[in-house]
Design a protein around this motif. Structure first.
Motif, short mmCIF file in Angstrom:
data_model
loop_
_atom_site.label_atom_id
_atom_site.label_comp_id
_atom_site.label_asym_id
_atom_site.label_seq_id
_atom_site.Cartn_x
_atom_site.Cartn_y
_atom_site.Cartn_z
N PRO A 1 0.83 -1.22 0.00
CA PRO A 1 0.00 0.00 0.00
C PRO A 1 0.86 1.27 0.00
CG PRO A 1 -0.88 -1.59 1.54
CD PRO A 1 0.43 -2.15 1.07
N VAL A 2 0.52 2.17 -0.91
CA VAL A 2 1.28 3.41 -1.03
C VAL A 2 1.08 4.29 0.20
CG1 VAL A 2 1.48 5.55 -2.36
CG2 VAL A 2 1.22 3.36 -3.54
N LEU A 3 -0.13 4.24 0.78
CA LEU A 3 -0.42 5.09 1.93
C LEU A 3 0.56 4.82 3.07
CD1 LEU A 3 -2.33 7.21 3.13
CD2 LEU A 3 -3.74 5.32 4.00
N GLY A 4 0.83 3.54 3.33
CA GLY A 4 1.76 3.19 4.40
C GLY A 4 3.17 3.65 4.09
N GLN A 5 3.61 3.48 2.82
CA GLN A 5 4.95 3.90 2.44
C GLN A 5 5.12 5.42 2.60
OE1 GLN A 5 6.53 2.15 -1.28
NE2 GLN A 5 4.61 1.03 -1.40
N VAL A 6 4.13 6.16 2.08
CA VAL A 6 4.22 7.63 2.15
C VAL A 6 4.10 8.11 3.60
CG1 VAL A 6 3.08 9.78 1.47
CG2 VAL A 6 3.39 7.95 -0.20
N GLY A 7 3.21 7.49 4.38
CA GLY A 7 3.05 7.89 5.78
C GLY A 7 4.32 7.69 6.58
N ASP A 8 4.95 6.52 6.44
CA ASP A 8 6.19 6.26 7.17
C ASP A 8 7.30 7.23 6.75
OD1 ASP A 8 4.89 4.18 8.39
OD2 ASP A 8 5.74 2.62 7.11
N ALA A 9 7.40 7.45 5.44
CA ALA A 9 8.46 8.35 4.95
C ALA A 9 8.20 9.79 5.37
CB ALA A 9 8.54 8.26 3.42
N LEU A 10 6.92 10.20 5.34
CA LEU A 10 6.58 11.57 5.73
C LEU A 10 6.88 11.81 7.21
CD1 LEU A 10 5.38 14.22 4.67
CD2 LEU A 10 3.12 13.38 5.30
N ALA A 11 6.69 10.79 8.04
CA ALA A 11 7.01 10.94 9.46
C ALA A 11 8.50 11.20 9.66
CB ALA A 11 6.58 9.68 10.22
N VAL A 12 9.33 10.50 8.90
CA VAL A 12 10.79 10.70 9.01
C VAL A 12 11.17 12.11 8.53
CG1 VAL A 12 13.03 9.94 8.16
CG2 VAL A 12 11.29 8.25 8.78
N SER A 13 10.64 12.51 7.37
CA SER A 13 10.95 13.84 6.84
C SER A 13 10.40 14.93 7.76
CB SER A 13 10.38 14.00 5.43
OG SER A 13 11.00 13.12 4.53
N GLY A 14 9.22 14.69 8.33
CA GLY A 14 8.65 15.68 9.25
C GLY A 14 9.50 15.86 10.48
N LEU A 15 10.06 14.75 11.00
CA LEU A 15 10.94 14.85 12.16
C LEU A 15 12.19 15.67 11.83
CD1 LEU A 15 11.78 14.01 15.04
CD2 LEU A 15 12.78 11.94 14.05
#
Length: 315
Positions: free
Chosen positions: A91-105
């Motif tokens: 699922p793309v949603l999970g990939q983007v969500g995990d990556a966005l959390a790292v970039s957001g941090l």
């Protein structure tokens, strides 16, 4: 204030709708054959046979018109279904969500560090115009703005990872992996904030209310920080949204160099593999975060500036 909030929030849905159209149409406008992109990502077949292309097109709904495809994609996205990645089939949603959390941090830490360093440096430099500290802040500010991240990052690796051996050069997992990426991202906004705050504070200190405050017996430090710096930092606050968008964009280079699994690295890998669902979802997430950050920063600026708030309420 509630009216101001709604006035800022109302443009977001149409802006996101326009962004979704552009994100969906961009691969097709650039001549990318979506069916071949799916096959290339899965079987590395540059020239698949016609039957295979037809089967894949039917499987992904690519045989429908572009309008129908967009409406299906938008409807699924509104339900939280961004599809499966062509390469990972996850699922793309999970990939983007995990990556966005790292970039957001990384973005939050870099922005916080930039404020902690840039704002005091600009205020102190403005207090002694032409002094040694003012000249040092000016030189470092110009250097910080001029040096791009793809130059700074290798130098930080060379000094702190290869030379001193104090920090890891690559990877993600512990606090030690955060230091060099955050330093790389924080230099530009810190240098720009120092220059802006220095100029704004120097201007504020020449206004009539400053001698009045001094005549009331306030200390020089209190006049500087309460009556000078407080007003000067409103310009930095109003630009914080732009800083957030710039940091998220700049994180592409930083995350690739340091091997950080953030949104920039995910988009970089997706572009190389022509993984269109990931590219579309990641780009749309970046646009949404940038728009939301801009609105939040603008509201924070209005909350901190009663004059601007009164002007906005009256308009």
């Amino acid at each position: 204030m509630t009216g101001l909030v709604w006035r800022r929030l109302l443009p977001l849905p149409p802006a996101l709708l326009v962004a979704s159209v552009l994100v969906f149409a961009l691969p097709r406008l650039t001549g990318v054959d979506v069916t071949r992109a799916v096959l290339r990502a899965r079987v590395s077949a540059d020239v698949p046979d016609a039957a295979t292309q037809a089967r894949v097109a039917a499987e992904f709904g690519l045989d429908a018109s572009a309008t129908v495809q967009y409406l299906r994609w938008l409807g699924a996205a509104l339900r939280g279904d961004l599809g499966l990645g062509f390469v990972s089939r996850e699922p793309v949603l999970g990939q983007v969500g995990d990556a966005l959390a790292v970039s957001g941090l990384l973005t939050a830490l870099a922005l916080g560090l930039a404020v902690l360093v840039g704002v005091p440096a600009g205020v102190v430099a403005a207090d002694r115009p032409g002094g040694l500290l003012d000249r040092a802040v000016g030189v470092l500010g110009v250097a910080g703005v001029a040096v791009p991240e793809f130059v700074l990052a290798p130098w930080l690796i060379l000094v702190f990872a290869v030379g001193a051996g104090a920090l890891p050069a690559l990877g993600w997992g512990g606090p030690q992996h955060v230091v060099l990426p955050v330093l790389t991202l924080a230099v530009y906004p810190a240098a720009l904030a120092a220059q802006l705050v220095r100029a704004e504070t120097a201007d504020v200190l020449t206004r009539p209310h400053v001698p009045v405050a001094r005549s009331k017996g306030l200390t020089a430090r209190r006049v500087l920080w309460r009556h000078g710096a407080r007003l000067a930092t409103t310009s930095v606050t109003s630009l914080s949204g732009m800083f957030v968008a710039g940091l998220l964009g700049g994180s592409v280079v930083v995350e690739v160099v340091f091997g950080v699994p953030g949104l920039g690295r995910l988009l970089y890998d997706a572009v190389l593999a022509q993984d269109l669902p990931v590219i579309q979802a990641g780009t749309l997430a970046l646009v949404a975060v940038a728009l939301a950050a801009g609105v939040l920063v603008e509201l924070a600026g209005l909350a901190a500036d009663p004059v601007a708030r009164s002007r906005e309420t009256a308009s």
